[in-house]
Design a protein around this motif. Structure first.
Motif, PDB file in Angstrom:
ATOM      1  N   ALA A 173     -11.729  -3.668  -1.835  1.00 33.74           N
ATOM      2  CA  ALA A 173     -10.748  -4.224  -2.769  1.00 33.74           C
ATOM      3  C   ALA A 173     -11.396  -5.201  -3.740  1.00 33.74           C
ATOM      4  O   ALA A 173     -11.084  -5.208  -4.940  1.00 33.74           O
ATOM      5  N   GLU A 178     -13.134  -3.135  -6.195  1.00 36.31           N
ATOM      6  CA  GLU A 178     -12.148  -2.480  -7.051  1.00 36.31           C
ATOM      7  C   GLU A 178     -11.630  -3.443  -8.117  1.00 36.31           C
ATOM      8  O   GLU A 178     -11.436  -3.078  -9.284  1.00 36.31           O
ATOM      9  N   THR A 220     -12.175  -2.468   4.073  1.00 38.47           N
ATOM     10  CA  THR A 220     -11.323  -2.216   2.907  1.00 38.47           C
ATOM     11  C   THR A 220     -11.098  -3.478   2.080  1.00 38.47           C
ATOM     12  O   THR A 220     -10.849  -3.387   0.874  1.00 38.47           O
ATOM     13  N   GLU A 221     -11.208  -4.655   2.701  1.00 36.64           N
ATOM     14  CA  GLU A 221     -11.130  -5.886   1.909  1.00 36.64           C
ATOM     15  C   GLU A 221     -12.344  -5.983   0.980  1.00 36.64           C
ATOM     16  O   GLU A 221     -12.221  -6.395  -0.177  1.00 36.64           O
ATOM     17  N   ASN A 255       0.396  -6.937   0.831  1.00 38.85           N
ATOM     18  CA  ASN A 255      -0.694  -7.719   0.254  1.00 38.85           C
ATOM     19  C   ASN A 255      -0.142  -8.872  -0.582  1.00 38.85           C
ATOM     20  O   ASN A 255       0.801  -8.693  -1.359  1.00 38.85           O
ATOM     21  N   ASP A 299       0.810  -1.217   0.000  1.00 38.48           N
ATOM     22  CA  ASP A 299       0.000   0.000   0.000  1.00 38.48           C
ATOM     23  C   ASP A 299       0.844   1.268   0.000  1.00 38.48           C
ATOM     24  O   ASP A 299       0.489   2.263  -0.638  1.00 38.48           O
ATOM     25  N   GLY A 310      -8.914   0.379  -0.863  1.00 34.61           N
ATOM     26  CA  GLY A 310      -8.796  -1.000  -1.318  1.00 34.61           C
ATOM     27  C   GLY A 310      -8.177  -1.139  -2.690  1.00 34.61           C
ATOM     28  O   GLY A 310      -8.022  -2.247  -3.211  1.00 34.61           O
ATOM     29  N   GLU A 311      -7.764  -0.037  -3.289  1.00 41.10           N
ATOM     30  CA  GLU A 311      -7.251  -0.072  -4.659  1.00 41.10           C
ATOM     31  C   GLU A 311      -5.995  -0.931  -4.787  1.00 41.10           C
ATOM     32  O   GLU A 311      -5.860  -1.718  -5.730  1.00 41.10           O
ATOM     33  N   GLY A 361      -6.689  -4.546  -4.212  1.00 37.32           N
ATOM     34  CA  GLY A 361      -7.405  -4.996  -5.399  1.00 37.32           C
ATOM     35  C   GLY A 361      -6.474  -5.312  -6.563  1.00 37.32           C
ATOM     36  O   GLY A 361      -6.721  -6.243  -7.334  1.00 37.32           O
TER      37      GLY A 361
END
Length: 413
Positions: free
Chosen positions: A319, A322, A315-316, A406, A266, A278-279, A282
């Motif tokens: 993602a 996204e 946020t998951e 991630n 991130d 979440g970008e 993703g």
């Protein structure tokens, strides 16, 4: 590039030894998190954990047990299981120089280290075990697996918070594709149940807090409106990974394939959180899917990271939206680890083997304790009972760590 297949699996978890009891618990939604009885946890925020009923002295030489920590005991035993499941003997079926080891771990071996540090402060330095320096550090399981099996090939330990185990599987696949090894033992292990190890998890801010209104097995609640953090567990899960042509040439039983993977970071401040849209997570998801040569519509289930930390759960979900847009409406999402605990370095390997079991049976296990989805989480969450869907070919496994690390895996049946 060569396809990377899984030909052996070994596990020690709160459900017991082997994958079968773990899958049986997960399939039925049984919960194995209990009050901690390994040390006095009364003054900790969380007094519950997933504890493995494993006595190292019943399986390993007493001299070995004495000079190593519990996380090494768990790892060595799980690796022996995996090799037996694959029908492989290092040095006979595969050259020692062409065998690799990749291990994911977060905390190291603090049960051993704490015991010896107490001796240091009470009895002086000469009372400390000469194995103190080699027993606690995160790479200890890697080294002892190599010694136990006579392995001479590439070996690495990945320390990337809760994504460590996923990085180990990716490292194994890349080592095989680059021709550095013909077989790699890959997985993760964690043994956090010691006073200092548990304190580290508490101060991370990721752990759930015990609540008078909830029983220990009810505390871990991914995606639920009452989510308040992870309940952690001890255990080890290891896979035997080979190139498909090598496995087929020896007539191996193939459990499945690691079809794709993606990683991202991130790079978002403050350090101890994740990027809020979440970008970036993703992007790791889409990379894994694209590497496997499939699309979102080919994915039959998502085994979510499901930490139970509210910001991470939300946020998951972002993602997945996204990465897959409107197709996310049709992606069943589950986090079965809520039943046995978050295995930290072993979490992603555990999800990977559960995903293979799920595809084999055509059944998506439920997320325990998911009574009412939290606001802001608009996903097709599998809850209550397992969902019988019939066969499907691809499952996404999501893993992430502190600082926005991630790693996503795409498993193929």
């Amino acid at each position: 590039m060569s396809a990377i297949v899984i030909t052996g699996i070994g596990a020690v978890t709160p459900s017991g030894a082997g994958v079968e009891p773990l899958w049986a618990d997960v399939r039925e939604g049984r919960r194995r998190i209990t009050g901690i009885d390994r040390f006095d946890a009364a003054h900790y925020a969380c007094t519950a954990a997933g504890q493995a009923d494993f006595s190292a002295r019943d399986h390993l030489p007493s001299r070995f047990v004495k000079r190593t920590d519990r996380f090494t005991h768990l790892a060595v035993h799980a690796v022996r299981q995996a090799l037996a499941d694959a029908g492989l003997t290092v040095g006979e079926d595969v050259p020692a120089e062409r065998t690799g080891v990749m291990v994911g771990n977060v905390l190291g071996g603090w049960e051993f280290a704490e015991r010896e540090l107490r001796k240091l402060w009470t009895d002086g330095p000469r009372a400390v075990s000469p194995y103190q320096a080699t027993a606690w550090f995160p790479a200890a399981p890697q080294g002892n697996i190599c010694i136990d099996q006579g392995i001479k090939g590439p070996a690495r330990t990945f320390v990337a918070d809760r994504a460590s185990g996923a990085y180990a599987l990716i490292g194994a696949a890349e080592s095989l594709q680059r021709g550095h090894a013909d077989m790699v033992i890959a997985g993760g292990v964690e043994a956090p149940l010691s006073p200092y190890g548990w304190l580290c998890l508490e101060t991370s801010g990721l752990g759930a807090k015990s609540r008078a209104s909830l029983q220990p097995h009810e505390l871990y609640r991914p995606f639920d409106a009452g989510h308040g953090g992870s309940v952690f567990a001890e255990g080890a899960v290891f896979l035997i990974m080979e190139r498909r042509e090598t496995a087929e040439a020896r007539g191996a039983v193939i459990h499945g394939e690691l079809g794709g993977w993606g990683v991202s970071t991130d790079g978002y401040m403050p350090y101890y959180t994740v990027e809020p849209t979440g970008e970036v997570l993703g992007r790791a998801m889409t990379t894994a899917v694209e590497r496997a040569g499939v699309t979102a519509r080919d994915i039959g289930a998502v085994f979510a990271h499901g930490s139970g930390v509210p910001f991470e759960d939300v946020t998951e979900g972002y993602a997945l939206r996204e990465a897959f847009g409107a197709d996310a409406d049709h992606l069943p999402v589950t986090a079965p680890k809520a039943g046995f605990g978050h295995l930290l370095g072993g979490a992603a390997p555990a999800d990977a083997v559960l995903a293979l079991s799920a595809m084999r049976e055509g059944l998506i296990p439920p997320t325990p304790n998911l009574d009412r989805p939290a606001p802001g989480i608009d996903l097709d969450l599998v809850r209550g009972e397992a969902r019988r869907t019939g066969s499907w070919g691809h499952t996404l496994v999501v893993s992430r760590g502190l600082g926005g690390v991630n790693a996503c895996l795409l498993l193929r049946s």
